[in-house]
Each structure stands twice: as structure tokens, then as C-alpha cells.
Design a protein around this motif. Sequence first.
Motif, PDB file in Angstrom:
ATOM      1  N   GLY A  55      38.134   1.332  45.187  1.00  0.00           N
ATOM      2  CA  GLY A  55      38.012   1.778  46.658  1.00  0.00           C
ATOM      3  C   GLY A  55      37.946   3.420  46.785  1.00  0.00           C
ATOM      4  N   ALA A  56      38.259   4.271  45.791  1.00  0.00           N
ATOM      5  CA  ALA A  56      38.318   5.448  45.709  1.00  0.00           C
ATOM      6  C   ALA A  56      36.938   6.078  45.376  1.00  0.00           C
ATOM      7  CB  ALA A  56      39.256   6.170  44.932  1.00  0.00           C
ATOM      8  N   ALA A  57      36.223   5.276  44.874  1.00  0.00           N
ATOM      9  CA  ALA A  57      34.896   5.667  44.377  1.00  0.00           C
ATOM     10  C   ALA A  57      33.740   5.778  45.209  1.00  0.00           C
ATOM     11  CB  ALA A  57      34.304   4.406  43.263  1.00  0.00           C
ATOM     12  N   ASP A  58      34.095   5.260  46.709  1.00  0.00           N
ATOM     13  CA  ASP A  58      33.218   5.487  47.593  1.00  0.00           C
ATOM     14  C   ASP A  58      33.088   6.978  48.115  1.00  0.00           C
ATOM     15  OD1 ASP A  58      32.903   2.763  47.769  1.00  0.00           O
ATOM     16  OD2 ASP A  58      34.307   2.382  49.265  1.00  0.00           O
ATOM     17  N   ALA A  59      34.021   7.694  47.805  1.00  0.00           N
ATOM     18  CA  ALA A  59      34.102   9.107  48.223  1.00  0.00           C
ATOM     19  C   ALA A  59      33.005   9.979  47.238  1.00  0.00           C
ATOM     20  CB  ALA A  59      35.313   9.885  47.740  1.00  0.00           C
ATOM     21  N   PHE A  60      32.470   9.238  46.198  1.00  0.00           N
ATOM     22  CA  PHE A  60      31.566   9.795  45.599  1.00  0.00           C
ATOM     23  C   PHE A  60      30.121   9.583  45.838  1.00  0.00           C
ATOM     24  CE2 PHE A  60      35.226   9.951  42.965  1.00  0.00           C
ATOM     25  CZ  PHE A  60      35.150  11.106  42.515  1.00  0.00           C
ATOM     26  N   ALA A  61      29.911   8.605  46.826  1.00  0.00           N
ATOM     27  CA  ALA A  61      28.662   7.956  47.125  1.00  0.00           C
ATOM     28  C   ALA A  61      27.602   8.956  47.342  1.00  0.00           C
ATOM     29  CB  ALA A  61      28.670   7.231  48.339  1.00  0.00           C
ATOM     30  N   ASP A  62      27.706  10.071  48.243  1.00  0.00           N
ATOM     31  CA  ASP A  62      26.684  10.982  48.548  1.00  0.00           C
ATOM     32  C   ASP A  62      25.980  11.720  47.431  1.00  0.00           C
ATOM     33  OD1 ASP A  62      27.037  10.365  51.180  1.00  0.00           O
ATOM     34  OD2 ASP A  62      28.362  11.927  51.734  1.00  0.00           O
ATOM     35  N   GLY A  63      26.874  12.229  46.254  1.00  0.00           N
ATOM     36  CA  GLY A  63      26.485  12.737  45.255  1.00  0.00           C
ATOM     37  C   GLY A  63      25.820  12.044  44.038  1.00  0.00           C
ATOM     38  N   VAL A  64      25.945  10.569  44.350  1.00  0.00           N
ATOM     39  CA  VAL A  64      25.500   9.986  43.098  1.00  0.00           C
ATOM     40  C   VAL A  64      24.029   9.746  43.006  1.00  0.00           C
ATOM     41  CG1 VAL A  64      25.932   7.492  42.201  1.00  0.00           C
ATOM     42  CG2 VAL A  64      27.834   8.786  42.650  1.00  0.00           C
ATOM     43  N   GLU A  65      23.430   9.784  41.920  1.00  0.00           N
ATOM     44  CA  GLU A  65      22.059   9.260  41.743  1.00  0.00           C
ATOM     45  C   GLU A  65      21.662   8.063  41.314  1.00  0.00           C
ATOM     46  OE1 GLU A  65      19.824  13.162  39.914  1.00  0.00           O
ATOM     47  OE2 GLU A  65      21.967  13.218  39.543  1.00  0.00           O
ATOM     48  N   GLU A  66      22.758   7.368  40.758  1.00  0.00           N
ATOM     49  CA  GLU A  66      22.526   6.072  40.219  1.00  0.00           C
ATOM     50  C   GLU A  66      23.955   5.340  40.266  1.00  0.00           C
ATOM     51  OE1 GLU A  66      21.479   3.579  36.032  1.00  0.00           O
ATOM     52  OE2 GLU A  66      21.200   5.935  36.001  1.00  0.00           O
ATOM     53  N   VAL A  67      23.875   4.217  40.528  1.00  0.00           N
ATOM     54  CA  VAL A  67      25.268   3.420  40.659  1.00  0.00           C
ATOM     55  C   VAL A  67      24.998   2.017  39.796  1.00  0.00           C
ATOM     56  CG1 VAL A  67      26.571   1.714  42.069  1.00  0.00           C
ATOM     57  CG2 VAL A  67      25.743   4.011  42.905  1.00  0.00           C
ATOM     58  N   VAL A  68      25.790   1.914  38.830  1.00  0.00           N
ATOM     59  CA  VAL A  68      25.912   0.649  37.757  1.00  0.00           C
ATOM     60  C   VAL A  68      26.919  -0.224  37.834  1.00  0.00           C
ATOM     61  CG1 VAL A  68      26.049   0.136  35.406  1.00  0.00           C
ATOM     62  CG2 VAL A  68      25.144   2.388  35.962  1.00  0.00           C
ATOM     63  N   ASP A  69      26.289  -1.429  38.413  1.00  0.00           N
ATOM     64  CA  ASP A  69      27.473  -2.353  38.691  1.00  0.00           C
ATOM     65  C   ASP A  69      27.831  -3.211  37.424  1.00  0.00           C
ATOM     66  OD1 ASP A  69      28.747  -4.626  39.657  1.00  0.00           O
ATOM     67  OD2 ASP A  69      27.163  -5.524  40.793  1.00  0.00           O
ATOM     68  N   LEU A  70      29.109  -2.865  37.141  1.00  0.00           N
ATOM     69  CA  LEU A  70      29.707  -3.329  35.848  1.00  0.00           C
ATOM     70  C   LEU A  70      29.745  -4.812  35.705  1.00  0.00           C
ATOM     71  CD1 LEU A  70      32.229  -0.649  35.123  1.00  0.00           C
ATOM     72  CD2 LEU A  70      30.058  -0.949  33.894  1.00  0.00           C
ATOM     73  N   GLN A  71      29.505  -5.745  37.108  1.00  0.00           N
ATOM     74  CA  GLN A  71      29.931  -6.941  37.085  1.00  0.00           C
ATOM     75  C   GLN A  71      30.915  -7.459  36.162  1.00  0.00           C
ATOM     76  OE1 GLN A  71      26.136  -9.285  36.726  1.00  0.00           O
ATOM     77  NE2 GLN A  71      25.152  -7.364  37.592  1.00  0.00           N
ATOM     78  N   GLY A  72      32.019  -6.817  36.130  1.00  0.00           N
ATOM     79  CA  GLY A  72      33.444  -7.407  35.579  1.00  0.00           C
ATOM     80  C   GLY A  72      33.490  -6.948  34.063  1.00  0.00           C
ATOM     81  N   ALA A  73      32.487  -5.901  33.336  1.00  0.00           N
ATOM     82  CA  ALA A  73      32.542  -5.695  32.241  1.00  0.00           C
ATOM     83  C   ALA A  73      33.550  -4.635  32.029  1.00  0.00           C
ATOM     84  CB  ALA A  73      31.235  -5.039  31.763  1.00  0.00           C
ATOM     85  N   LEU A  74      33.838  -4.308  30.752  1.00  0.00           N
ATOM     86  CA  LEU A  74      34.722  -3.214  30.029  1.00  0.00           C
ATOM     87  C   LEU A  74      34.096  -2.093  29.765  1.00  0.00           C
ATOM     88  CD1 LEU A  74      37.700  -2.477  29.025  1.00  0.00           C
ATOM     89  CD2 LEU A  74      36.930  -3.649  26.975  1.00  0.00           C
TER      90      LEU A  74
END
Length: 555
Positions: A55-74
Motif C-alpha cells: 500500500g505504501a508503495a503507491d507514494a513512489f508512483a510519480d518518480g518511478v521509471e519502471e515497475v516490476v510485478d513480482l507476482q508473488g516471488a521472493l
Amino acid sequence: MNSPTAPRRDDRPQDDRTAHRTILLRGGDVHSPADPFATAMVVERGQVAWVGSEGAADAFADGVEEVVDLQGALVTPAFTDAHVHTTSTGLTLTGLDLTGARTREEAIAEVRAHAAAHPADPVLLGHGWDAARWPDDRPPTRAELDGATGGRPLYLSRVDVHSAVVTTALLDLVPGVADRPGYAPDAPLTRDAHHAVRAAAYAAVTPEQRTRAQRAALRHAVSLGIGSVHECAGPEISGEDDFTALLRLAREEPGPRVVGYWAEQVAGARDAEKIRALGAVGAAGDLFVDGALGSHTACLHEPYADRDHTGTAYLDAAAVASHVAACTEAGLQAGFHAIGDAAVTAVVDGVRAAAEKTGLARVRAARHRVEHAEMLTPETIAAFAELGLTASVQPAFDALWGGDDGMYAQRLGTERARTLNPYAALLRTGVPLAFGSDSPVTPLDPWGTVRAAAFHRTPAHRVSVRAGFTAHTRGGWRAVGRDDAGVLVPGAPADYAVWRTDSLVVQAPDDRVARWSTDPRSGTPGLPDLTPGADLPVCLRTVVDGRTVFVRPDE
């Protein structure tokens, strides 16, 4: 505290499109002491910038150049393998590997097939035979190998790389070898004779072959989630050209960080300057005090159970003291290969004598290290703690050779064998542990290494999975003087791996191995289930200094 030997930065060329991008990883599990419930992480300019909840990760949305969806990975810190021989590892990966040979006859058949498939090779190279695991407990004879190769030069190192069987044609390339210590007319070569034939064999490796082998080893390492390797080189192991070429390759191509050690004795400032000029962080690694148990060359206080001698001593306490004192004065890390109890005693006595000359505080600050350190006593363990020595150890040795029916028991008898590799006692006493493989002696296999430590064949020596994981990640960084790395917290280097794994478990703090807890209230970040029989995690991605150096092709 950072020692003078610590490499403070990565000198490799950086790609702004990867190392300097701001990346958000989310939707998985992040193994971090900063937040045991973390499911997201931000990486910026090669460092971990933030770890926290989805939930807190949304605060970084504006400055992020790439988002990696871990799909449950460790996500975990990348592993550090604290003891590797990179070129030999690559030659084994791409050449003749006898570690799977179940009999002498199988080994000879593999040699014959390899020779037929490589008619142009000036010298045939192979590794990994282990007669102690064969029914007749007998290595191939020189005549058998001459026949299998058609009379060509062949070098076959035993699995511990402290002895070898060779063909007559290779001996013919080494004038005077029959006069060297360790020569036998028709038995494995050890000591100086072995070193001489190994040098002749590896001299035939072309620069192109060497580069291919090094590249293969480094690529294999990152495919296993290994972000750093400690190359343990030296004049009796590999040449200066091999060492400097490896460090150059690591700087120029994406891959793991390579921390180089050069195992040559230092007597003064000129020797220390040579070590630095080669690019090494220390005069350590395989500076041999003794040999290996399998080859009957580890140096013991009491004779072997299956031989009437106590092995081989290459350095005594006085030589150890001289080297440690000179390295300490020069601000270099020193270190030694020591396996047998007499060899470990020589190291402890020598380091203590050096501390009396230079001051205990300076010796402790240098974080000198001992490779293997298998035959320890309560007294030598306490001395390691007193002197600030790091134990650079290989748990896979116990998995391969431990147990009441294993090679250790054959060489030492059951009771002495049960004392080997006492990892729990080392940790209890406060001795820093750094895990490695000694590849190609045992394979690069980080999760298997952690499993071997957690399920040591002698239950009293077992450590928790969490302690083993720490020794194989943060422990390797601490061994080179870095306390700020090997863990995913803000400000740490962005060296991490992404894993596909079935389940995470939290080991109960008062339990070595047998009972497991999945209760999140423990506040301990979970790790994969490594119980015997469970599937080991599969590496999906490895990142070093914020740069992606490996992505599994099928992902």
C-alpha cells in the motif's frame, strides 16, 4: 567498522538505462530486517532506497521509471560465494567433469570419450574424480589413462584439487618432475610435483579458452542468484595473467562483482605493492598452510586412520606470523588455507605472535581470514574470536564427505570425523562466518550450501537457516570489510535476487532445524523451506549494483 582492505565502489562501466533508473518492485515478499512484512522495494541509483508494504508503495508512483510485478516471488540479497576458482570452474562447466563418475571404469570411459571429442586440444583437462566413493577405492593408473587418451597429455585433478593423476605425455612436459616432493611413479601426484604438472597443463590454455571459461563461470554464478564471488588465486593455483584477466572481464561485462585475493607471502612494502598492483584486496585465500584430507595432505596432530603419517605442512607458525605482521603493517588483509588441526594451530599461533608485534587491535581490525578451517577445537575456536579471524567455510564439504560412512571417517576415524566443521560452536563464540563453495571442488549452489549447514551430518554443528543465509550473504561482505551490504535496507547496494519458491517459513529461534514456525508474530523475515526433499528456490532475476545481470529465459 570498515577495514582498509574494503573495496568501496564498483569500478565497472555503468549503464544509465539500468543502474541509474528508479525501479519499484511490488507484489511479492522482500526479505529485509527493515520490515519483516515487506512486499515492495524501491531501487534508485544502484542502492536500495526504500522497503515497505504494498500500500505504501503507491507514494513512489510519480518518480518511478519502471515497475516490476513480482507476482508473488521472493526478493533477497544476492548471495556471495566467498571462495571460488573461476577459471577452473568454467573449464569444468565446459569440459571434462568427473564428479558424477560412479566407478573408476566410468571415469576412464569419460576420459576416452572426451579425448575423442577434442582431437585438437594440446592438453586434455579434467576434474572431479574421487576414488574414495568408488567400489575399489583406487584411482586410474597412468597406464590406463595413457591408453584412454592415445598417449596425449592429460591432467585430472582429484575433487579436492590437492592431487592429480596424469599421463606420461604430460610428465614429459615437466623436466625434473620425478625429483620433486609429492611425485610417485604410478600414484596421484601431490605437493610440488602436483603444482608443477598443473602449471604445465594450464599453460596450454589459450587466452581465448580462458576467457570463455571465465565468462561461463560468471554467467553460471549469476544464474544462481550469486552477486559476488571471492576469487582465491595465487602463484600455485593460477597465473597472474589469469587473475588480472578475470578482474578485467568482471569490470567490463555485466555479471557478479569479483573480489580478488592473491595467495603470495608478503615480507614488506614491495610485496604489498605487488598485491595491490594485481588488483587484489588481500594476500589471502589459498595461501597453503597444509593440503586436504582426501589427498592425505591436510596436516594433523595425530596420524591418519588409514595412513601412517600426519600429512603435509607448507607453512609453520613463524611464517604465518611474518606474513600477518607484514600485511597488517601494510593495511592488507591476510589469510590462509588451513584444514587439519595442526595447520589451524599453526595459524592461530602465528596470528597471535603477529598481534604481539603489531597490536591486537590492528590485527582484529584487518579481519584476516582462514579458508576451510575444518578441524577445530574449543581452544582454536576461542582464538579465532580473540584474534578477529573470519572463518571462510564450505558446508557442502560436510554434505559430500561427512557422516559415519563418509570420506572424513575413512581418513580420520568416526570420532575425529564428527568434530569437523563445527559451525554452531563458531557462531556461539562470535566468530564471523562466510560461506562459499570452493568451486569446482563443490558446485556453485548457494541454497544447497545453506541447506547443508542447517542439516549438517553432525546435529550438534547445525545452524539455523537464517544464520546460514546470513553467512552466505552479509557474511561474505563482512569478510572483505563491508558492514553496509548484503542486506536489503535503505542505503545498501542494490545487489539482490528474485526467486520462485513454494513457501516461506520462519524458524523458531530456539530450534536448530527440526521444528518450524510460520507465525508472522515472530517478526523474522521468512526464508524458503530447505528441509531435505523440498525443492530449492529457482532464480528468476539477479541484480548487481542496480543492473540486471541475469533474467531466466522462460520468465
